[in-house]
Write a protein that holds these residues in place. Structure first.
Motif, PDB file in Angstrom:
ATOM      1  N   LYS A  42       0.833  -1.200   0.000  1.00  0.00           N
ATOM      2  CA  LYS A  42       0.000   0.000   0.000  1.00  0.00           C
ATOM      3  C   LYS A  42       0.876   1.261   0.000  1.00  0.00           C
ATOM      4  CE  LYS A  42      -4.006   1.996   0.327  1.00  0.00           C
ATOM      5  NZ  LYS A  42      -4.937   1.993  -0.780  1.00  0.00           N
ATOM      6  N   LEU A  43       1.975   1.239   0.749  1.00  0.00           N
ATOM      7  CA  LEU A  43       2.893   2.381   0.764  1.00  0.00           C
ATOM      8  C   LEU A  43       3.520   2.604  -0.607  1.00  0.00           C
ATOM      9  CD1 LEU A  43       4.697   2.029   4.210  1.00  0.00           C
ATOM     10  CD2 LEU A  43       2.895   3.616   3.573  1.00  0.00           C
ATOM     11  N   LYS A  44       3.836   1.523  -1.311  1.00  0.00           N
ATOM     12  CA  LYS A  44       4.383   1.655  -2.670  1.00  0.00           C
ATOM     13  C   LYS A  44       3.357   2.283  -3.610  1.00  0.00           C
ATOM     14  CE  LYS A  44       7.804  -2.006  -2.496  1.00  0.00           C
ATOM     15  NZ  LYS A  44       8.250  -3.293  -3.026  1.00  0.00           N
ATOM     16  N   GLU A  45       2.094   1.871  -3.481  1.00  0.00           N
ATOM     17  CA  GLU A  45       1.026   2.456  -4.304  1.00  0.00           C
ATOM     18  C   GLU A  45       0.879   3.947  -4.016  1.00  0.00           C
ATOM     19  OE1 GLU A  45      -2.715   0.455  -3.958  1.00  0.00           O
ATOM     20  OE2 GLU A  45      -1.772  -1.515  -4.102  1.00  0.00           O
ATOM     21  N   ILE A  46       0.894   4.298  -2.761  1.00  0.00           N
ATOM     22  CA  ILE A  46       0.772   5.717  -2.380  1.00  0.00           C
ATOM     23  C   ILE A  46       1.967   6.515  -2.898  1.00  0.00           C
ATOM     24  CG2 ILE A  46       0.756   7.308  -0.406  1.00  0.00           C
ATOM     25  CD1 ILE A  46      -0.794   5.121   1.129  1.00  0.00           C
ATOM     26  N   ARG A  48       3.636   5.989  -5.565  1.00  0.00           N
ATOM     27  CA  ARG A  48       3.585   6.099  -7.028  1.00  0.00           C
ATOM     28  C   ARG A  48       2.535   7.092  -7.510  1.00  0.00           C
ATOM     29  NH1 ARG A  48       7.217   4.831 -10.287  1.00  0.00           N
ATOM     30  NH2 ARG A  48       5.643   4.613 -11.872  1.00  0.00           N
ATOM     31  N   ILE A  49       1.639   7.545  -6.647  1.00  0.00           N
ATOM     32  CA  ILE A  49       0.545   8.419  -7.054  1.00  0.00           C
ATOM     33  C   ILE A  49       1.035   9.668  -7.823  1.00  0.00           C
ATOM     34  CG2 ILE A  49      -1.276   9.973  -6.193  1.00  0.00           C
ATOM     35  CD1 ILE A  49      -1.917   7.857  -4.099  1.00  0.00           C
ATOM     36  N   PRO A  50       2.038  10.389  -7.340  1.00  0.00           N
ATOM     37  CA  PRO A  50       2.455  11.600  -8.083  1.00  0.00           C
ATOM     38  C   PRO A  50       3.063  11.297  -9.449  1.00  0.00           C
ATOM     39  CG  PRO A  50       3.353  11.626  -5.851  1.00  0.00           C
ATOM     40  CD  PRO A  50       2.743  10.281  -6.073  1.00  0.00           C
ATOM     41  N   LEU A  51       3.536  10.066  -9.657  1.00  0.00           N
ATOM     42  CA  LEU A  51       4.223   9.733 -10.895  1.00  0.00           C
ATOM     43  C   LEU A  51       3.303   9.084 -11.940  1.00  0.00           C
ATOM     44  CD1 LEU A  51       7.406   8.221  -9.221  1.00  0.00           C
ATOM     45  CD2 LEU A  51       7.062  10.566 -10.028  1.00  0.00           C
ATOM     46  N   ASP A  52       2.099   8.727 -11.558  1.00  0.00           N
ATOM     47  CA  ASP A  52       1.194   7.984 -12.452  1.00  0.00           C
ATOM     48  C   ASP A  52       0.238   8.882 -13.223  1.00  0.00           C
ATOM     49  OD1 ASP A  52       2.303   5.588 -11.741  1.00  0.00           O
ATOM     50  OD2 ASP A  52       0.776   5.097 -10.241  1.00  0.00           O
ATOM     51  N   HIS A  53       0.694   9.968 -13.765  1.00  0.00           N
ATOM     52  CA  HIS A  53      -0.205  10.825 -14.550  1.00  0.00           C
ATOM     53  C   HIS A  53      -0.162  10.457 -15.985  1.00  0.00           C
ATOM     54  CE1 HIS A  53      -0.798  13.038 -10.953  1.00  0.00           C
ATOM     55  NE2 HIS A  53      -1.535  13.939 -11.564  1.00  0.00           N
TER      56      HIS A  53
END
Length: 53
Positions: A42-46, A48-53
């Motif tokens: 879950k921390l890895k998913e969080i 990655r949020i700024p980079l997944d545009h």
């Protein structure tokens, strides 16, 4: 007049400092506990949020 002189005029300034230090320590102790107990995926998913545009 130096800053320390202003602090000496405040009543219970030693109590305020102790309370501030306690809140500071408690916050970081809670955050450290949360980080070690959190789901790593879950921390890895969080993260990655700024980079997944």
């Amino acid at each position: 007049m130096k800053f320390i002189h202003y602090l000496e005029k405040i009543k219970n300034v030693d109590l305020l400092g102790l309370i501030s230090l306690s809140i500071f320590f408690l916050f970081f102790a809670i955050m450290l506990t949360w980080v070690f107990r959190a789901n790593k995926q879950k921390l890895k998913e969080i993260g990655r949020i700024p980079l997944d545009h």
